[in-house]
Design an enzyme around this catalytic site. Sequence first.
Site, PDB file in Angstrom:
ATOM      1  N   ARG A 102       0.882  -1.189   0.000  1.00  0.00           N
ATOM      2  CA  ARG A 102       0.000   0.000   0.000  1.00  0.00           C
ATOM      3  C   ARG A 102       0.904   1.219   0.000  1.00  0.00           C
ATOM      4  NH1 ARG A 102      -5.234   1.421   3.631  1.00  0.00           N
ATOM      5  NH2 ARG A 102      -6.051   0.058   2.022  1.00  0.00           N
ATOM      6  N   HIS A 129      -7.476   0.825  -6.291  1.00  0.00           N
ATOM      7  CA  HIS A 129      -7.644  -0.059  -5.122  1.00  0.00           C
ATOM      8  C   HIS A 129      -8.320  -1.351  -5.611  1.00  0.00           C
ATOM      9  CE1 HIS A 129      -7.770  -1.315  -1.096  1.00  0.00           C
ATOM     10  NE2 HIS A 129      -8.601  -0.432  -0.561  1.00  0.00           N
ATOM     11  N   GLN A 132     -10.107  -3.897  -3.139  1.00  0.00           N
ATOM     12  CA  GLN A 132     -11.386  -3.417  -2.639  1.00  0.00           C
ATOM     13  C   GLN A 132     -12.490  -3.667  -3.656  1.00  0.00           C
ATOM     14  OE1 GLN A 132     -12.192  -1.718   0.468  1.00  0.00           O
ATOM     15  NE2 GLN A 132     -14.196  -2.311  -0.324  1.00  0.00           N
ATOM     16  N   ASP A 220     -17.248   7.306  -1.313  1.00  0.00           N
ATOM     17  CA  ASP A 220     -15.970   7.217  -0.589  1.00  0.00           C
ATOM     18  C   ASP A 220     -15.670   8.610  -0.027  1.00  0.00           C
ATOM     19  OD1 ASP A 220     -13.454   6.428   0.336  1.00  0.00           O
ATOM     20  OD2 ASP A 220     -12.489   6.588  -1.627  1.00  0.00           O
ATOM     21  N   CYS A 260     -16.316   1.772   0.809  1.00  0.00           N
ATOM     22  CA  CYS A 260     -15.098   0.988   1.091  1.00  0.00           C
ATOM     23  C   CYS A 260     -14.649   1.123   2.535  1.00  0.00           C
ATOM     24  CB  CYS A 260     -13.986   1.401   0.138  1.00  0.00           C
ATOM     25  SG  CYS A 260     -13.609   3.162   0.204  1.00  0.00           S
ATOM     26  N   ARG A 288     -13.555  -8.486   1.866  1.00  0.00           N
ATOM     27  CA  ARG A 288     -12.133  -8.226   1.610  1.00  0.00           C
ATOM     28  C   ARG A 288     -11.331  -9.493   1.914  1.00  0.00           C
ATOM     29  NH1 ARG A 288     -10.107  -3.113   1.844  1.00  0.00           N
ATOM     30  NH2 ARG A 288      -8.250  -4.125   1.013  1.00  0.00           N
TER      31      ARG A 288
HETATM   32  N1  NVA Z   1      -9.914   6.882  -1.231  1.00  0.00           N
HETATM   33  C1  NVA Z   1      -9.542   6.383   0.085  1.00  0.00           C
HETATM   34  C2  NVA Z   1      -9.794   4.906   0.150  1.00  0.00           C
HETATM   35  C3  NVA Z   1      -9.495   4.291   1.492  1.00  0.00           C
HETATM   36  C4  NVA Z   1      -9.733   2.809   1.505  1.00  0.00           C
HETATM   37  C5  NVA Z   1      -8.092   6.709   0.359  1.00  0.00           C
HETATM   38  O1  NVA Z   1      -7.266   6.514  -0.519  1.00  0.00           O
HETATM   39  O2  NVA Z   1      -7.787   7.157   1.473  1.00  0.00           O
HETATM   40  N1   CP Z   2     -11.130  -0.044   2.621  1.00  0.00           N
HETATM   41  C1   CP Z   2      -9.859  -0.139   3.040  1.00  0.00           C
HETATM   42  O1   CP Z   2      -8.932  -0.391   2.261  1.00  0.00           O
HETATM   43  O2   CP Z   2      -9.698  -0.010   4.390  1.00  0.00           O
HETATM   44  P1   CP Z   2      -8.336   0.195   5.172  1.00  0.00           P
HETATM   45  O3   CP Z   2      -7.773   1.530   4.753  1.00  0.00           O
HETATM   46  O4   CP Z   2      -8.716   0.149   6.614  1.00  0.00           O
HETATM   47  O5   CP Z   2      -7.384  -0.913   4.806  1.00  0.00           O
END
Ligand code: NVA
Ligand code: CP
Length: 304
Positions: A102, A129, A132, A220, A260, A288
């Site tokens: 990540r 993502h 997800q 989101d 998400c 997930r």
């Molecule tokens: N768009 C959000 C998704 C988190 C799962 C982010 O990147 O923070």
């Molecule tokens: N939706 C998601 O990826 O959650 P986290 O940021 O908690 O991993």
Amino acid sequence: MKHLLKLLDLSKEEILEILNLADQLKYENKNGIEHKLLAGKTLGMIFQKSSTRTRVSFETGMYQLGGQALFLSNRDLQIGRGEPVQDTARVLSRYLDGIMIRTFEQTEVEDLAKYGSIPIINGLTDFCHPCQVLADLMTIREHKGRLDGLKLTYIGDGNNMANSLIVGGLKVGMTVAVACPKDYQPDPQVLEFAKAYGDKFILTDDILAAAKGADVIYTDVWTSMGEEAETEKRKIAFKGFQVNDEVMAAANPGAMVQHCLPAHREEEITTKVFEEHADEIFDEAENRLHAQKAVMVKVMGNNK
Ligand code: NVA
Ligand code: CP
């Protein structure tokens, strides 16, 4: 399938194979049937951003598959002190059987795959993502019985989630409508991809037009990880881009809601709509685990 870097790389058949395996693994898990398909294998999990779901679901999934997972934060790795990703990839390839990462730049994920020799799984970048959205598609199919022909509407920031939902939704035969402010549109590469789908892709700044006839409403956060400095500016830009009763009234009767998570109540979604659809949203979070187990088996398993 060697890696999961982005959904743009996958065919419709590959996506559906992952969803089918995820359904099977979920069923077996619920019925106490063990499936140690990754016995003795180790997944390294590099996190350059926070996580609740991704970290816990990958770690638990790896354990359920008979392997183990290592949590590697950039605060502890030399990568955080500037060791190049090319070197990190070649070193970790000598110890591990797969890496979940990540991070910010999509190029970092692509570089890990390029320089390393083991499967790489994208656990979120600024661009996409994919894990997800595989869980999202699994959840929608569970609730609606199909994907093909459904209308998925995304309301909010044209961010990593929007990018992956457009690609994943269109590939599996859905109509995808995206409503976002003009200055916060999805990635140009994704818009170019969507062009080929004609009127199955709709981009607008009118949330009610986008929601009309939707089977699934998705949203989101307005401010993603790494954009915290823009929070106040974004609160102004996204005012009105909210999933609320009016949006749900424009959607088809029985439309489901997906998020998400984490969610910011009364910003991108009202508390009322969130709680009315909490079962669907937490099924999505649960999936997930199952969807990622399927991905890991596909890329790290012996019978790929
Ligand atoms: N768009 C959000 C998704 C988190 C799962 C982010 O990147 O923070
Ligand atoms: N939706 C998601 O990826 O959650 P986290 O940021 O908690 O991993």
